[in-house]
Enzyme design. Sequence first.
Site, PDB file in Angstrom:
ATOM      1  N   HIS A 445      -4.014  15.938  34.423  1.00 55.10           N
ATOM      2  CA  HIS A 445      -4.843  17.147  34.520  1.00 55.10           C
ATOM      3  C   HIS A 445      -6.054  17.097  33.594  1.00 55.10           C
ATOM      4  CE1 HIS A 445      -5.459  20.985  36.267  1.00 55.10           C
ATOM      5  NE2 HIS A 445      -4.186  21.250  36.496  1.00 55.10           N
ATOM      6  N   ASP A 449      -9.265  18.741  37.913  1.00 50.08           N
ATOM      7  CA  ASP A 449      -8.522  19.981  38.162  1.00 50.08           C
ATOM      8  C   ASP A 449      -7.845  19.908  39.526  1.00 50.08           C
ATOM      9  OD1 ASP A 449      -9.342  21.101  35.720  1.00 50.08           O
ATOM     10  OD2 ASP A 449     -11.251  21.744  36.613  1.00 50.08           O
TER      11      ASP A 449
END
Length: 474
Positions: A445, A449
Amino acid sequence: MAQVLEFKLPDLGEGLTEAEIVRWLVEVGDVVAIDQPVVEVETAKAMVEVPCPYGGVVTARFGEEGTELPVGAPLLTVAVGAAEGSSGSAPSPSSSLPSSPSSGSGTESSGGSGNVLVGYGTGAPAARRRRIRPDRLDRAVAEAPVSVAPVVAAPVAEVLVAEALVHEGPVPVVSPLVRRLARQHDIDLRRLAGSGPDGLILRADVDRAIRTVEETAAATAQVQAPAAAVVAAPNGVAAASDAERIPLRGVRGAVADKLSRSRTEIPDATCWVDADATELMAVRAAMNAATGPSAGPKVSVLALLARICTAALARFPELNATVDTAAREIVRLPGVHLGFAAQTERGLVVPVVRDAHTRNAESIGAEIARLTELARTGKLSPAQLTGGTFTLNNYGVFGVDGSTPIINHPEAAMLGVGRIMPKPWVHRGELAVRQVVQLSLTFDHRVCDGGTAGGFLRYVADCVEQPAVLLRTL
């Protein structure tokens, strides 16, 4: 005059710091040629045959099979320049030798290899092993200024032999089977008095020693007969005293370290989608049914999925990256080196298809097949197991539908593929039986995104459902 040189475990490359002895390829007393493989070791990445840079007579070996040695630890010693009367491989007493034999690499000379022993060998063809008579070995060792300590094997039970060594020189054993049998049962041949001609140690002598040890151990166990107690393991976990403990080393240890580091460093997230793979399977069948000179080899489902991945990474380069934690930077990589998970008898390995972004499905499939065969036979080199930028994990071969893969550190993402199986599916507004597959993407992450990850996975699913979509990028 003979000179005894010590050959140490060389740097095997790829940051490896230790290796486990799997199989000795020579015995004490063998004559070896320059660059002849002398031992097979297992690193955290591959099985490697290590060549010796010296030619001469093996006078000692350091470490039994199953022993783990650090880089720089002694492997064996070789008496150079004393095997008179033997032909071929050993150099003459006047040969020039490396001035510092402590490392596995040296400068080129008539007494040394001249090849740098980094990686998985020097590539020279293996020479046939030859033995010399014990009297020649005695003379070679006696004349040589030995500066290294001889190998001391594990002691045998006191009921088996006397404390003093029966054989201080070469052990009178002819049969490799006898040596192997003794090694498997931790029998020190130097402490056995042979019943054969001139004290030759026979298999019957080793069998007798094994029986003695086993009978003694059985008698001791019968006297003590302790009940299986529950003891506290070092980490506080309760375990039975007779519980099996398996060392985390070799391939299994490397996998454990990498997965632990991945979970510790990478904030991963997973998204997944079901896709109708009916059209993809039909396209593959049509490809493999083609005949004629341009037909080419069969194309696997994994090869098609790999080609889809490279097309998706071209659209979403954020996922072909790594994170430099020290510099706090995302490093986007220019080429796709596609790893694929392969289960072998030695454990899970991830061979890497280099420059997958430049290959078509046929080329990727051929390289996957080649690397898979090397993985099954344990012949992958460390270089073929490192450097990946993205991993494809086809866990559907195990008969499961879905998974949440752990990212192959230091990569940024992994695509998981479940089994393709008939399921009810709404197709063109009607319920039908279609070939359905679950795709899952685990991603770092930090590099992107959910929108980017979702876009990547959706593009892959669209190519699976409508392979014509892939034509836009070809």
